[in-house]
Scaffold this motif. Structure first.
Motif, PDB file in Angstrom:
ATOM      1  N   ALA A  40       0.717  -1.110  -0.065  1.00 52.43           N
ATOM      2  CA  ALA A  40      -0.173  -0.063  -0.051  1.00 52.43           C
ATOM      3  C   ALA A  40       0.886   1.154   0.030  1.00 52.43           C
ATOM      4  N   ARG A  41       1.993   1.315   0.609  1.00 48.90           N
ATOM      5  CA  ARG A  41       3.027   2.519   0.503  1.00 48.90           C
ATOM      6  C   ARG A  41       3.661   2.445  -0.668  1.00 48.90           C
ATOM      7  N   LEU A  42       3.828   1.526  -1.395  1.00 48.44           N
ATOM      8  CA  LEU A  42       4.746   1.659  -2.669  1.00 48.44           C
ATOM      9  C   LEU A  42       4.163   2.515  -3.873  1.00 48.44           C
ATOM     10  N   ASP A  43       4.915   3.502  -4.386  1.00 46.34           N
ATOM     11  CA  ASP A  43       4.795   4.287  -5.546  1.00 46.34           C
ATOM     12  C   ASP A  43       4.818   3.589  -6.797  1.00 46.34           C
ATOM     13  N   ALA A  44       3.980   2.678  -7.045  1.00 47.58           N
ATOM     14  CA  ALA A  44       4.240   1.363  -8.120  1.00 47.58           C
ATOM     15  C   ALA A  44       2.528   1.115  -8.592  1.00 47.58           C
ATOM     16  N   ASP A  45       2.526   0.815  -9.692  1.00 47.28           N
ATOM     17  CA  ASP A  45       1.481   0.509 -10.642  1.00 47.28           C
ATOM     18  C   ASP A  45       1.448  -1.213 -10.146  1.00 47.28           C
ATOM     19  N   ILE A  46       0.482  -1.647  -9.193  1.00 50.06           N
ATOM     20  CA  ILE A  46       0.686  -3.007  -8.948  1.00 50.06           C
ATOM     21  C   ILE A  46      -0.688  -3.498  -9.586  1.00 50.06           C
ATOM     22  N   ARG A  47      -0.700  -4.508 -10.432  1.00 55.43           N
ATOM     23  CA  ARG A  47      -1.844  -4.969 -11.120  1.00 55.43           C
ATOM     24  C   ARG A  47      -2.440  -6.174 -10.372  1.00 55.43           C
ATOM     25  N   THR A  48      -3.238  -6.487  -9.588  1.00 55.95           N
ATOM     26  CA  THR A  48      -3.714  -7.727  -8.992  1.00 55.95           C
ATOM     27  C   THR A  48      -4.765  -8.481 -10.120  1.00 55.95           C
ATOM     28  N   ARG A  49      -4.866  -9.653  -9.930  1.00 54.35           N
ATOM     29  CA  ARG A  49      -5.769 -10.480 -10.776  1.00 54.35           C
ATOM     30  C   ARG A  49      -5.320 -10.487 -12.285  1.00 54.35           C
ATOM     31  N   HIS A  50      -3.947 -10.270 -12.335  1.00 51.59           N
ATOM     32  CA  HIS A  50      -3.470 -10.411 -13.578  1.00 51.59           C
ATOM     33  C   HIS A  50      -2.404 -11.388 -13.916  1.00 51.59           C
ATOM     34  N   ARG A  51      -2.920 -12.654 -13.745  1.00 50.27           N
ATOM     35  CA  ARG A  51      -1.981 -13.877 -13.741  1.00 50.27           C
ATOM     36  C   ARG A  51      -1.394 -13.905 -15.203  1.00 50.27           C
ATOM     37  N   VAL A  52       0.085 -13.939 -14.970  1.00 51.72           N
ATOM     38  CA  VAL A  52       0.624 -13.995 -16.519  1.00 51.72           C
ATOM     39  C   VAL A  52       0.672 -15.381 -17.043  1.00 51.72           C
ATOM     40  N   THR A  53       0.079 -15.414 -18.237  1.00 53.89           N
ATOM     41  CA  THR A  53       0.159 -16.670 -18.911  1.00 53.89           C
ATOM     42  C   THR A  53       1.183 -16.845 -19.924  1.00 53.89           C
ATOM     43  N   THR A  54       1.818 -15.804 -20.596  1.00 57.57           N
ATOM     44  CA  THR A  54       2.682 -15.984 -21.675  1.00 57.57           C
ATOM     45  C   THR A  54       3.570 -14.732 -21.558  1.00 57.57           C
ATOM     46  N   VAL A  55       4.975 -15.308 -21.597  1.00 61.38           N
ATOM     47  CA  VAL A  55       5.777 -14.062 -21.905  1.00 61.38           C
ATOM     48  C   VAL A  55       6.488 -14.427 -23.325  1.00 61.38           C
ATOM     49  N   ALA A  56       6.761 -13.515 -24.207  1.00 60.89           N
ATOM     50  CA  ALA A  56       7.252 -13.748 -25.823  1.00 60.89           C
ATOM     51  C   ALA A  56       8.308 -12.775 -25.998  1.00 60.89           C
ATOM     52  N   ARG A  57       9.335 -13.156 -26.550  1.00 64.46           N
ATOM     53  CA  ARG A  57      10.266 -12.278 -27.315  1.00 64.46           C
ATOM     54  C   ARG A  57       9.457 -11.465 -28.268  1.00 64.46           C
ATOM     55  N   ASP A  58       9.779 -10.057 -28.437  1.00 63.99           N
ATOM     56  CA  ASP A  58       9.285  -9.241 -29.382  1.00 63.99           C
ATOM     57  C   ASP A  58      10.246  -8.470 -29.736  1.00 63.99           C
ATOM     58  N   GLY A  59      10.989  -8.270 -30.796  1.00 66.08           N
ATOM     59  CA  GLY A  59      12.185  -7.548 -31.328  1.00 66.08           C
ATOM     60  C   GLY A  59      13.249  -7.779 -30.111  1.00 66.08           C
ATOM     61  N   ASP A  60      13.596  -6.728 -29.537  1.00 70.98           N
ATOM     62  CA  ASP A  60      14.650  -6.594 -28.388  1.00 70.98           C
ATOM     63  C   ASP A  60      14.052  -6.494 -27.024  1.00 70.98           C
ATOM     64  N   GLY A  61      12.679  -6.514 -26.942  1.00 63.72           N
ATOM     65  CA  GLY A  61      12.080  -6.560 -25.663  1.00 63.72           C
ATOM     66  C   GLY A  61      11.085  -7.624 -25.611  1.00 63.72           C
ATOM     67  N   PHE A  62       9.737  -7.474 -24.953  1.00 66.34           N
ATOM     68  CA  PHE A  62       8.842  -8.634 -24.567  1.00 66.34           C
ATOM     69  C   PHE A  62       7.363  -8.305 -24.751  1.00 66.34           C
ATOM     70  N   THR A  63       6.569  -9.169 -24.936  1.00 60.61           N
ATOM     71  CA  THR A  63       5.263  -9.092 -24.959  1.00 60.61           C
ATOM     72  C   THR A  63       4.800 -10.005 -23.695  1.00 60.61           C
ATOM     73  N   VAL A  64       4.029  -9.524 -22.678  1.00 63.27           N
ATOM     74  CA  VAL A  64       3.337 -10.159 -21.511  1.00 63.27           C
ATOM     75  C   VAL A  64       2.194 -10.273 -21.670  1.00 63.27           C
ATOM     76  N   ARG A  65       1.345 -11.652 -21.522  1.00 60.69           N
ATOM     77  CA  ARG A  65       0.169 -11.571 -21.707  1.00 60.69           C
ATOM     78  C   ARG A  65      -0.349 -12.185 -20.378  1.00 60.69           C
ATOM     79  N   ALA A  66      -1.545 -11.473 -19.908  1.00 61.64           N
ATOM     80  CA  ALA A  66      -2.264 -12.262 -18.759  1.00 61.64           C
ATOM     81  C   ALA A  66      -3.480 -12.836 -19.058  1.00 61.64           C
ATOM     82  N   GLY A  67      -3.933 -13.557 -18.096  1.00 66.42           N
ATOM     83  CA  GLY A  67      -5.185 -14.374 -18.361  1.00 66.42           C
ATOM     84  C   GLY A  67      -6.371 -13.612 -18.548  1.00 66.42           C
ATOM     85  N   ASN A  68      -6.431 -12.523 -18.127  1.00 66.68           N
ATOM     86  CA  ASN A  68      -7.652 -11.567 -18.261  1.00 66.68           C
ATOM     87  C   ASN A  68      -7.760 -10.877 -19.515  1.00 66.68           C
TER      88      ASN A  68
END
Length: 318
Positions: A40-68
């Protein structure tokens, strides 16, 4: 009730001391409350109920997909689901036909539901011995192990083992808790139980008793190596966990489901790091005390591999 192995003074995250006596060993409910307040004290964008299902390479970065359905683009990814997300339950002869209840330590809460039962706890580590000792006041309990349970003092020379592990002169290098305390606690076939004497006294008194691992199960009966048989109502596996990083399948980051990494950095996927793995860099890596240093190390190393353009926060797509 299960407690941390490290006292409160060694269980704080940056910027928020753990409340209470710094030398007390927080129980599980205290830890949950502390982590909620910290988030609660963190200055961060915390996304709950975002269970990650896949991480894929995308050029020199990544694309992250969640189950929702949410999708994110990121220049780097840190897999911080830790090493304790997937309970490990070994396959034992006859276990699938056991007519009693089979649990993992991750499902254990309190001893009262087991009152009057015959319980077998499988494992030789701290969780197994703590659970068995607590249950023994309510049930008939056996600790089943492949090797005899060994104990290490929780407060050698009057100071908690985490104090000695963190002391600079015990380290082979700055931030490395490997020598000599770390290797003493990592010996095979099983690490010793770090104990203030309570659990050891319980086992010496035979409550719980300790036996070598049963050979197989038939119905509700366990068969032991010495020929004895015992009916059991419940078997509790305190047999550890495995990293839950299946979302990295297909990236080349895993081998047999385990991260291919060195000191928290992927050895096969540039831009990928980890936090919270057992023995990631040191004895304390998978603890509240150790994760701060490991996270700082991984973030610093990942940042040096990214161009200024890529040093941006992850962005939702769409």
């Amino acid at each position: 009730m299960l407690t941390l192995l490290a006292p409160a003074r060694h269980s704080s995250l940056p910027g928020l001391p753990f409340p209470g006596d710094p030398d007390h060993y927080p129980h599980c409910d205290e830890v949950v409350d502390y982590l909620r307040r910290y988030a609660a004290r963190l200055d961060a964008d915390i996304r709950t109920r975002h269970r990650v299902t896949t991480v894929a390479r995308d050029g020199d970065g990544f694309t992250v997909r969640a189950g929702n359905g949410a999708t994110f683009a990121a220049p780097a990814v840190i897999a911080a689901t830790g090493g304790f997300s997937r309970p490990h339950r070994p396959a034992l002869p006859g276990l699938g036909r056991f007519t009693g209840t089979v649990l993992h330590s991750a499902e254990y809460r309190t001893p009262e539901p087991f009152a009057g039962q015959r319980v077998i706890v499988v494992g030789a580590g701290n969780s197994a011995v703590q659970i068995a000792a607590e249950l023994a006041a309510h049930a008939t309990v056996t600790v089943a192990t492949r090797a005899l349970v060994r104990f290490a003092p929780q407060r050698p020379l009057g100071r908690d083992v985490h104090f000695w592990s963190a002391a600079h002169f015990w380290s082979a290098a700055v931030g490395s808790d490997h020598l000599p305390i770390g290797h003493l606690l990592r010996t095979k076939p099983a690490s010793p139980v770090v104990d203030a004497g309570v659990c050891r006294a319980a086992i010496v008194a035979g409550r719980p008793d300790q036996r070598r691992m049963f050979t197989h199960v038939e119905g509700n009966t366990g068969h032991w190596t010495d020929g004895r048989t015992d009916e059991a109502d419940t078997i509790i596996f305190a047999t550890g966990f495995r990293p839950n990083v299946s979302y990295l399948d297909g990236t080349g980051a895993l081998k047999d489901g385990q991260p291919r990494q060195s000191r928290g950095l992927s050895t096969t996927v540039p831009g990928l790091g980890y936090a919270g793995l057992e023995w990631q860099r040191r004895f304390a890596s998978a603890t509240l005390r150790g994760v701060e240093g490991d996270a700082a190390y991984v973030v610093t190393r990942l940042a040096t591999t990214m161009s200024p353009v890529r040093r941006r926060c992850c962005q939702p797509i769409g």
